[in-house]
Design a protein around this motif. Structure first.
Motif, PDB file in Angstrom:
ATOM      1  N   ASN A  22       0.936  -1.220  -0.034  1.00  0.00           N
ATOM      2  CA  ASN A  22      -0.037  -0.086   0.118  1.00  0.00           C
ATOM      3  C   ASN A  22       1.039   1.108   0.020  1.00  0.00           C
ATOM      4  OD1 ASN A  22      -2.322  -1.390   0.232  1.00  0.00           O
ATOM      5  ND2 ASN A  22      -2.302  -1.404   2.484  1.00  0.00           N
ATOM      6  N   TRP A  23       0.141   2.269  -0.473  1.00  0.00           N
ATOM      7  CA  TRP A  23       1.113   3.573  -0.458  1.00  0.00           C
ATOM      8  C   TRP A  23       0.080   4.567   0.404  1.00  0.00           C
ATOM      9  CZ3 TRP A  23       5.862   5.012  -1.127  1.00  0.00           C
ATOM     10  CH2 TRP A  23       6.039   6.530  -1.272  1.00  0.00           C
ATOM     11  N   HIS A  24       0.704   5.031   1.407  1.00  0.00           N
ATOM     12  CA  HIS A  24      -0.265   5.826   2.541  1.00  0.00           C
ATOM     13  C   HIS A  24      -0.109   7.299   1.422  1.00  0.00           C
ATOM     14  CE1 HIS A  24      -0.789   7.950   6.073  1.00  0.00           C
ATOM     15  NE2 HIS A  24       0.119   8.950   5.914  1.00  0.00           N
ATOM     16  N   SER A  25      -1.735   7.659   1.250  1.00  0.00           N
ATOM     17  CA  SER A  25      -1.783   8.594   0.501  1.00  0.00           C
ATOM     18  C   SER A  25      -2.840   9.748   1.106  1.00  0.00           C
ATOM     19  CB  SER A  25      -2.047   8.344  -0.858  1.00  0.00           C
ATOM     20  OG  SER A  25      -1.677   7.245  -1.400  1.00  0.00           O
ATOM     21  N   PRO A  26      -2.694  10.156   2.292  1.00  0.00           N
ATOM     22  CA  PRO A  26      -3.734  10.956   3.096  1.00  0.00           C
ATOM     23  C   PRO A  26      -3.923  12.464   2.178  1.00  0.00           C
ATOM     24  CG  PRO A  26      -1.646  11.385   4.172  1.00  0.00           C
ATOM     25  CD  PRO A  26      -1.450  10.407   3.224  1.00  0.00           C
ATOM     26  N   PRO A  27      -4.944  13.278   2.350  1.00  0.00           N
ATOM     27  CA  PRO A  27      -5.424  14.261   1.620  1.00  0.00           C
ATOM     28  C   PRO A  27      -4.491  15.532   1.972  1.00  0.00           C
ATOM     29  CG  PRO A  27      -7.142  13.984   3.339  1.00  0.00           C
ATOM     30  CD  PRO A  27      -6.263  12.866   3.277  1.00  0.00           C
ATOM     31  N   GLY A  28      -3.981  16.631   1.444  1.00  0.00           N
ATOM     32  CA  GLY A  28      -3.707  17.847   1.511  1.00  0.00           C
ATOM     33  C   GLY A  28      -1.988  17.757   2.004  1.00  0.00           C
ATOM     34  N   GLU A  29      -1.209  16.648   1.966  1.00  0.00           N
ATOM     35  CA  GLU A  29       0.115  16.837   2.354  1.00  0.00           C
ATOM     36  C   GLU A  29       0.980  16.180   1.057  1.00  0.00           C
ATOM     37  OE1 GLU A  29       0.170  13.628   5.483  1.00  0.00           O
ATOM     38  OE2 GLU A  29      -0.893  15.091   7.007  1.00  0.00           O
ATOM     39  N   GLY A  30       0.625  15.629   0.338  1.00  0.00           N
ATOM     40  CA  GLY A  30       1.706  14.763  -0.758  1.00  0.00           C
ATOM     41  C   GLY A  30       1.361  14.979  -1.986  1.00  0.00           C
ATOM     42  N   LEU A  31       2.086  14.517  -2.903  1.00  0.00           N
ATOM     43  CA  LEU A  31       1.691  14.673  -4.398  1.00  0.00           C
ATOM     44  C   LEU A  31       1.403  13.061  -4.743  1.00  0.00           C
ATOM     45  CD1 LEU A  31       4.676  16.901  -6.122  1.00  0.00           C
ATOM     46  CD2 LEU A  31       1.984  16.952  -6.222  1.00  0.00           C
ATOM     47  N   TRP A  32       0.350  12.825  -5.071  1.00  0.00           N
ATOM     48  CA  TRP A  32      -0.059  11.635  -5.916  1.00  0.00           C
ATOM     49  C   TRP A  32      -0.474  11.936  -7.078  1.00  0.00           C
ATOM     50  CZ3 TRP A  32       1.906  10.889  -1.456  1.00  0.00           C
ATOM     51  CH2 TRP A  32       1.552  11.029  -0.162  1.00  0.00           C
ATOM     52  N   MET A  33       0.363  11.426  -8.071  1.00  0.00           N
ATOM     53  CA  MET A  33       0.288  11.506  -9.341  1.00  0.00           C
ATOM     54  C   MET A  33       0.744  10.642 -10.412  1.00  0.00           C
ATOM     55  SD  MET A  33       2.938  14.782 -10.202  1.00  0.00           S
ATOM     56  CE  MET A  33       4.699  14.285 -10.238  1.00  0.00           C
ATOM     57  N   VAL A  71       5.297  15.510   0.715  1.00  0.00           N
ATOM     58  CA  VAL A  71       5.547  16.888   0.757  1.00  0.00           C
ATOM     59  C   VAL A  71       5.547  17.573   2.072  1.00  0.00           C
ATOM     60  CG1 VAL A  71       5.421  19.069  -0.277  1.00  0.00           C
ATOM     61  CG2 VAL A  71       5.036  17.203  -1.822  1.00  0.00           C
ATOM     62  N   ASN A  72       4.401  17.608   2.489  1.00  0.00           N
ATOM     63  CA  ASN A  72       4.004  18.585   3.727  1.00  0.00           C
ATOM     64  C   ASN A  72       3.769  17.823   4.959  1.00  0.00           C
ATOM     65  OD1 ASN A  72       4.843  20.834   2.566  1.00  0.00           O
ATOM     66  ND2 ASN A  72       2.988  21.202   1.746  1.00  0.00           N
ATOM     67  N   THR A  73       3.836  16.223   4.781  1.00  0.00           N
ATOM     68  CA  THR A  73       3.418  15.391   5.793  1.00  0.00           C
ATOM     69  C   THR A  73       4.254  15.627   7.273  1.00  0.00           C
ATOM     70  OG1 THR A  73       3.549  13.606   3.875  1.00  0.00           O
ATOM     71  CG2 THR A  73       3.086  12.953   6.326  1.00  0.00           C
ATOM     72  N   LYS A  74       3.152  15.994   8.188  1.00  0.00           N
ATOM     73  CA  LYS A  74       3.785  16.389   9.349  1.00  0.00           C
ATOM     74  C   LYS A  74       3.997  15.072  10.257  1.00  0.00           C
ATOM     75  CE  LYS A  74       2.770  20.929   8.891  1.00  0.00           C
ATOM     76  NZ  LYS A  74       2.073  20.867   7.620  1.00  0.00           N
ATOM     77  N   GLU A  75       3.233  14.117   9.863  1.00  0.00           N
ATOM     78  CA  GLU A  75       3.217  12.792  10.825  1.00  0.00           C
ATOM     79  C   GLU A  75       2.786  11.650  10.021  1.00  0.00           C
ATOM     80  OE1 GLU A  75       0.499  13.118  13.867  1.00  0.00           O
ATOM     81  OE2 GLU A  75       1.898  12.376  15.415  1.00  0.00           O
ATOM     82  N   PHE A  76       3.640  10.547  10.372  1.00  0.00           N
ATOM     83  CA  PHE A  76       3.415   9.270   9.522  1.00  0.00           C
ATOM     84  C   PHE A  76       2.779   8.258  10.611  1.00  0.00           C
ATOM     85  CE2 PHE A  76       6.632  10.879   6.705  1.00  0.00           C
ATOM     86  CZ  PHE A  76       6.032  10.866   5.476  1.00  0.00           C
ATOM     87  N   THR A 136       7.187   5.465  10.451  1.00  0.00           N
ATOM     88  CA  THR A 136       8.240   6.399  10.891  1.00  0.00           C
ATOM     89  C   THR A 136       9.501   6.222  10.818  1.00  0.00           C
ATOM     90  OG1 THR A 136       7.817   5.448  13.034  1.00  0.00           O
ATOM     91  CG2 THR A 136       6.418   7.526  12.628  1.00  0.00           C
ATOM     92  N   ASP A 137      10.068   5.002  10.856  1.00  0.00           N
ATOM     93  CA  ASP A 137      11.369   4.564  10.624  1.00  0.00           C
ATOM     94  C   ASP A 137      11.710   4.635   9.404  1.00  0.00           C
ATOM     95  OD1 ASP A 137      11.445   4.247  13.403  1.00  0.00           O
ATOM     96  OD2 ASP A 137      11.657   2.093  13.611  1.00  0.00           O
ATOM     97  N   ILE A 138      10.925   4.453   8.323  1.00  0.00           N
ATOM     98  CA  ILE A 138      11.204   4.574   6.872  1.00  0.00           C
ATOM     99  C   ILE A 138      11.064   5.497   6.251  1.00  0.00           C
ATOM    100  CG2 ILE A 138      11.803   1.824   6.937  1.00  0.00           C
ATOM    101  CD1 ILE A 138       8.877   1.708   5.847  1.00  0.00           C
ATOM    102  N   ALA A 139      10.052   6.172   6.532  1.00  0.00           N
ATOM    103  CA  ALA A 139       9.538   7.299   5.736  1.00  0.00           C
ATOM    104  C   ALA A 139       9.757   8.656   6.272  1.00  0.00           C
ATOM    105  CB  ALA A 139       7.834   7.037   5.402  1.00  0.00           C
ATOM    106  N   THR A 140      10.151   9.886   5.441  1.00  0.00           N
ATOM    107  CA  THR A 140      10.121  11.117   5.770  1.00  0.00           C
ATOM    108  C   THR A 140       9.398  11.820   4.902  1.00  0.00           C
ATOM    109  OG1 THR A 140      11.484  12.866   6.680  1.00  0.00           O
ATOM    110  CG2 THR A 140      12.370  11.661   4.551  1.00  0.00           C
ATOM    111  N   SER A 141       9.252  13.284   5.134  1.00  0.00           N
ATOM    112  CA  SER A 141       8.643  14.244   3.985  1.00  0.00           C
ATOM    113  C   SER A 141       9.605  15.495   3.812  1.00  0.00           C
ATOM    114  CB  SER A 141       7.403  14.652   4.451  1.00  0.00           C
ATOM    115  OG  SER A 141       7.565  15.512   5.740  1.00  0.00           O
ATOM    116  N   GLU A 144      11.597  21.530   7.846  1.00  0.00           N
ATOM    117  CA  GLU A 144      10.779  22.364   8.655  1.00  0.00           C
ATOM    118  C   GLU A 144      10.127  23.472   7.701  1.00  0.00           C
ATOM    119  OE1 GLU A 144      12.970  23.392  11.961  1.00  0.00           O
ATOM    120  OE2 GLU A 144      12.994  21.406  12.579  1.00  0.00           O
ATOM    121  N   LYS A 145      10.122  23.476   6.378  1.00  0.00           N
ATOM    122  CA  LYS A 145       9.345  24.341   5.648  1.00  0.00           C
ATOM    123  C   LYS A 145       8.110  23.623   4.908  1.00  0.00           C
ATOM    124  CE  LYS A 145      13.274  27.085   4.768  1.00  0.00           C
ATOM    125  NZ  LYS A 145      14.273  26.964   3.881  1.00  0.00           N
ATOM    126  N   THR A 146       7.110  24.295   4.739  1.00  0.00           N
ATOM    127  CA  THR A 146       6.222  23.760   3.657  1.00  0.00           C
ATOM    128  C   THR A 146       6.154  24.393   2.346  1.00  0.00           C
ATOM    129  OG1 THR A 146       4.691  25.701   4.229  1.00  0.00           O
ATOM    130  CG2 THR A 146       4.343  23.418   5.642  1.00  0.00           C
TER     131      THR A 146
END
Ligand code: BTN
Length: 321
Positions: free
Chosen positions: A124-135, A211-216, A221-226, A232-234
């Motif tokens: 699965n690919w974690h794809s919540p609204p408002g935070e990332g680019l899913w394209m 992109v702007n993910t604040k929390e996973f 948490t150990d493998i993904a970042t934004s 510390e910038k959006t």
């Protein structure tokens, strides 16, 4: 015009500019300025309008609709069509449906949220609204099916360049399809295609960027970042999309014209986090331990086994040891 107005507001961030000044500098009527302001507000920009003072930008928006992307892109004829979806199961699945229906080369499917975002190997690919680019980008390149996997590296180098240019964050490329910041994954690429043995019908390149993910979720948490967590910038996602497409085109053209994406592979080698490392490659049930030596001119990984044998690998799940 909207881009010019937005730039003028950005240059004066925090301060008011009168409608009259804007209409003079952009060269349109005050009514046109007023209409454009309303459209900018609809796109998510927070603009304060005061009768005698004019307009000031309070906060830039991060809307992801087709017109926002097109306004960041400016005049860039490569992109034929943008299909924006508020919610979709997977932009890659949707891209394949559109491609089967005859969607043109350079059709972009972009979603605010994916309910069934897909990663490689059925993950699965974690794809919540408002935070990332899913394209997903639909392509119909005039290349042999065997040359299609290297498109992943064309996309990887274009996205790495785009993130560096737009956000100032250096990116490492883990062969063949992951972008890393430090030791964690910030972007994954899923390339799917439809082909006969010797004829490629279409390719769908799906990119997921945190992109702007604040929390996973805990398990990531150990493998993904934004980009946000590392800088510390959006950032405005539309600017990253626009920059990606601009970086992608010349690299893609070279691949289409010569059958080899020389420049993209050079970039992948120069920014690789895989080369020179001891790695494990999973290919179905098969597990290979080796040292990653180079990326060949076809985009394969050149590895050396413990007995000194050198071989190439076209695909597989690589982990660093
Ligand atoms: C991976 O690293 O496993 C690949 C992840 C690819 C995720 C993107 S998000 C947009 C597109 N739609 C999908 O369902 N997947 C890709």
């Amino acid at each position: 015009m909207k881009t010019k107005i937005l730039n003028a507001l950005k240059d004066n961030q925090g301060k008011f500019i009168s409608g009259e000044m804007l209409s003079k500098s952009v060269g349109v009527s005050r009514t046109a300025i007023w209409k454009a302001m309303n459209q900018l507000k609809e796109q998510g920009h927070k603009i304060d309008s005061q009768p005698k003072k004019g307009y000031r930008l309070l906060q830039e928006g991060d809307a992801l609709n087709a017109s926002a992307i097109e306004s960041s892109l400016g005049n860039f004829p490569f992109l034929k069509k943008t299909i924006y979806l508020n919610k979709v199961d997977s932009t890659n699945t949707h891209g394949k449906i559109e491609a089967e229906k005859g969607a043109e080369e350079a059709t972009l499917i972009i979603a605010e949220q994916q309910t069934g975002g897909r990663g490689r190997l059925g993950r699965n690919w974690h794809s919540p609204p408002g935070e990332g680019l899913w394209m997903s980008l639909i392509l119909r390149p005039p290349i042999e099916p065997i040359a299609a996997p290297a498109l992943t590296q064309v996309a990887a180098s274009a996205m790495a360049k785009a993130i560096l240019k737009t956000c100032g964050v250096p990116i490492g490329i883990k062969w063949p399809n992951d972008l890393w910041i430090g030791q964690k994954k910030v972007c994954g690429i899923l390339t799917e295609m439809s082909a006969e043995l010797s004829r490629l019908h279409y390719v769908v390149i799906g990119l997921g960027v945190n992109v702007n993910t604040k929390e996973f979720p805990l398990e990531l948490t150990d493998i993904a970042t934004s980009i946000f967590l590392e800088s510390e910038k959006t950032f405005r996602r539309q600017d990253i999309v626009a920059s990606f497409l601009k970086e992608f085109l010349p690299l893609y053209k070279e691949h289409c014209q010569t059958g080899r994406p020389k420049k993209a592979l050079e970039y992948c080698r120069d920014h690789s986090v895989t080369l020179g490392r001891d790695i494990t490659i999973l290919q179905g049930e098969n597990r290979i331990c080796a040292k990653a030596m180079d990326i060949t001119e076809k985009g394969e990984l050149l590895i050396e086994l413990s007995d000194g044998t050198v071989q190439t690998v076209l695909s597989g799940e690589v982990s660093l040891r």
